[in-house]
Enzyme design. Structure first.
Site, PDB file in Angstrom:
ATOM      1  N   GLU A   1       9.509  -4.072  10.030  1.00 37.02           N
ATOM      2  CA  GLU A   1       9.813  -2.742   9.489  1.00 37.02           C
ATOM      3  C   GLU A   1      10.363  -1.809  10.563  1.00 37.02           C
ATOM      4  O   GLU A   1       9.736  -1.620  11.620  1.00 37.02           O
ATOM      5  CB  GLU A   1       8.554  -2.107   8.858  1.00 37.02           C
TER       6      GLU A   1
ATOM      7  N   ASP B   1       0.834  -1.212   0.000  1.00 30.51           N
ATOM      8  CA  ASP B   1       0.000   0.000   0.000  1.00 30.51           C
ATOM      9  C   ASP B   1       0.871   1.267   0.000  1.00 30.51           C
ATOM     10  O   ASP B   1       0.350   2.380  -0.044  1.00 30.51           O
ATOM     11  CB  ASP B   1      -1.021  -0.008   1.145  1.00 30.51           C
ATOM     12  N   SER B   2       2.206   1.089  -0.027  1.00 35.41           N
ATOM     13  CA  SER B   2       3.097   2.212  -0.317  1.00 35.41           C
ATOM     14  C   SER B   2       2.723   2.803  -1.677  1.00 35.41           C
ATOM     15  O   SER B   2       3.098   3.940  -1.996  1.00 35.41           O
ATOM     16  CB  SER B   2       4.572   1.771  -0.304  1.00 35.41           C
TER      17      SER B   2
HETATM   18  O1  KIV Z   1       3.551  -1.098   1.482  1.00 34.52           O
HETATM   19  C1  KIV Z   1       4.729  -1.486   1.407  1.00 34.52           C
HETATM   20  O2  KIV Z   1       5.461  -1.230   0.440  1.00 34.52           O
HETATM   21  C2  KIV Z   1       5.241  -2.254   2.521  1.00 34.52           C
HETATM   22  C3  KIV Z   1       6.733  -2.385   2.626  1.00 34.52           C
HETATM   23  C4  KIV Z   1       7.314  -1.133   3.142  1.00 34.52           C
HETATM   24  C5  KIV Z   1       7.122  -3.556   3.431  1.00 34.52           C
HETATM   25  O3  KIV Z   1       4.511  -2.712   3.327  1.00 34.52           O
END
Ligand code: KIV
Length: 254
Positions: free
Chosen positions: A180, A44-45
């Site tokens: 994380e 969700d990044s």
């Molecule tokens: O949403 C994402 O990209 C993530 C990573 C930072 C692990 O959860």
């Protein structure tokens, strides 16, 4: 390179370390798969590095379904992890229903943020036969409650919470868990405590694998890059160069 989630226990035992990257679209999914990346994450990044949102809390199920489908159309081999976004797993029933929707897009497993506090949701997902990846430590979906992105595992209380979360997810049957922004020694401790593969980001080098947000690796999101992420390309710079060259050609034809 990994071809199935069933191989994860062997990777935990014998290595090599898992190389995991995020993907949000068809060409990136296809390239990362062809390059041999072990696991792909439709994170969700997405909200921040693709959609220009201030954080991940504005990401919806519809967005995740759209991008998970696009990535899965490009991937032939690597298992794809799809994120359950903010507020999509408030109850166990919601968690299962939304996890199924992501699996229907072609994901191999789903991930959500949290440990003990979301255990009923995690258990329900696993009981529904959906492979599950945990995510503990700094939780981007909680950025507003936390008042920022803060490293975890700095105090005895924080370490106890992290270990309780990791154990709870492991006992529930998570196939892997993202750690994380955790103090490296604590990530090392968790890695040796759990059966699941640990995948670190900003958590030192002792985890069973590493994950990076692909635009951080490629230098394609030049406005922000976390300190631990090494850019190995300058896609933003190369894009600007090509665009300027094209514009110069159009405006002053030979
Ligand atoms: O949403 C994402 O990209 C993530 C990573 C930072 C692990 O959860």
């Amino acid at each position: 390179m990994l071809t199935s989630l069933n191989e994860l226990p062997q990777y935990k035992k014998n290595g090599p370390k898992l190389a995991v990257l995020t993907a949000y679209d068809y060409p990136t999914g296809r390239m990362l798969d062809e390059a041999g990346v072990d696991l792909l994450l439709v994170g969700d990044s997405l909200g921040m590095v693709v959609l220009g949102l201030p954080d991940t809390t504005g990401v919806t199920m519809e967005m995740m379904l759209h991008h998970t489908s696009a990535v899965c159309r490009g991937v032939k081999r690597a298992p794809v992890i799809a994120d359950l976004p903010y507020a999509s797993y408030t109850t166990p029933e919601m968690a299962v229903a939304n996890a199924k929707r992501l699996m229907d897009c072609g994901a191999a497993c789903v991930k959500l943020e949290g440990g003990v506090s979301v255990l009923p949701q995690v258990r329900a997902i696993i009981a529904a036969g959906i492979p599950f990846v945990g995510h503990i430590g700094m939780l981007p979906q909680s950025v507003k409650e936390e008042g920022g992105y803060k490293k975890k595992g700095k105090t005895a209380e924080s370490i106890d919470h992290l270990i309780a979360d990791a154990k709870a997810l492991d006992e529930a049957g998570a196939v892997a868990m993202v750690l994380e922004s955790i103090v490296p020694d604590v990530a090392t401790q968790i890695t040796s405590l759990v059966k699941a593969c640990t995948i670190g980001i900003g958590a030192g080098t002792a985890t069973d694998g590493q994950v990076l947000v692909t635009p951080d690796l490629l230098g394609s999101f030049p406005w922000f890059r976390p300190p631990f992420a090494k850019a190995r390309a300058d896609v933003a710079g190369e894009t600007m160069r090509a665009v300027r060259e094209y514009m110069a050609d159009v405006k002053t034809p030979a």
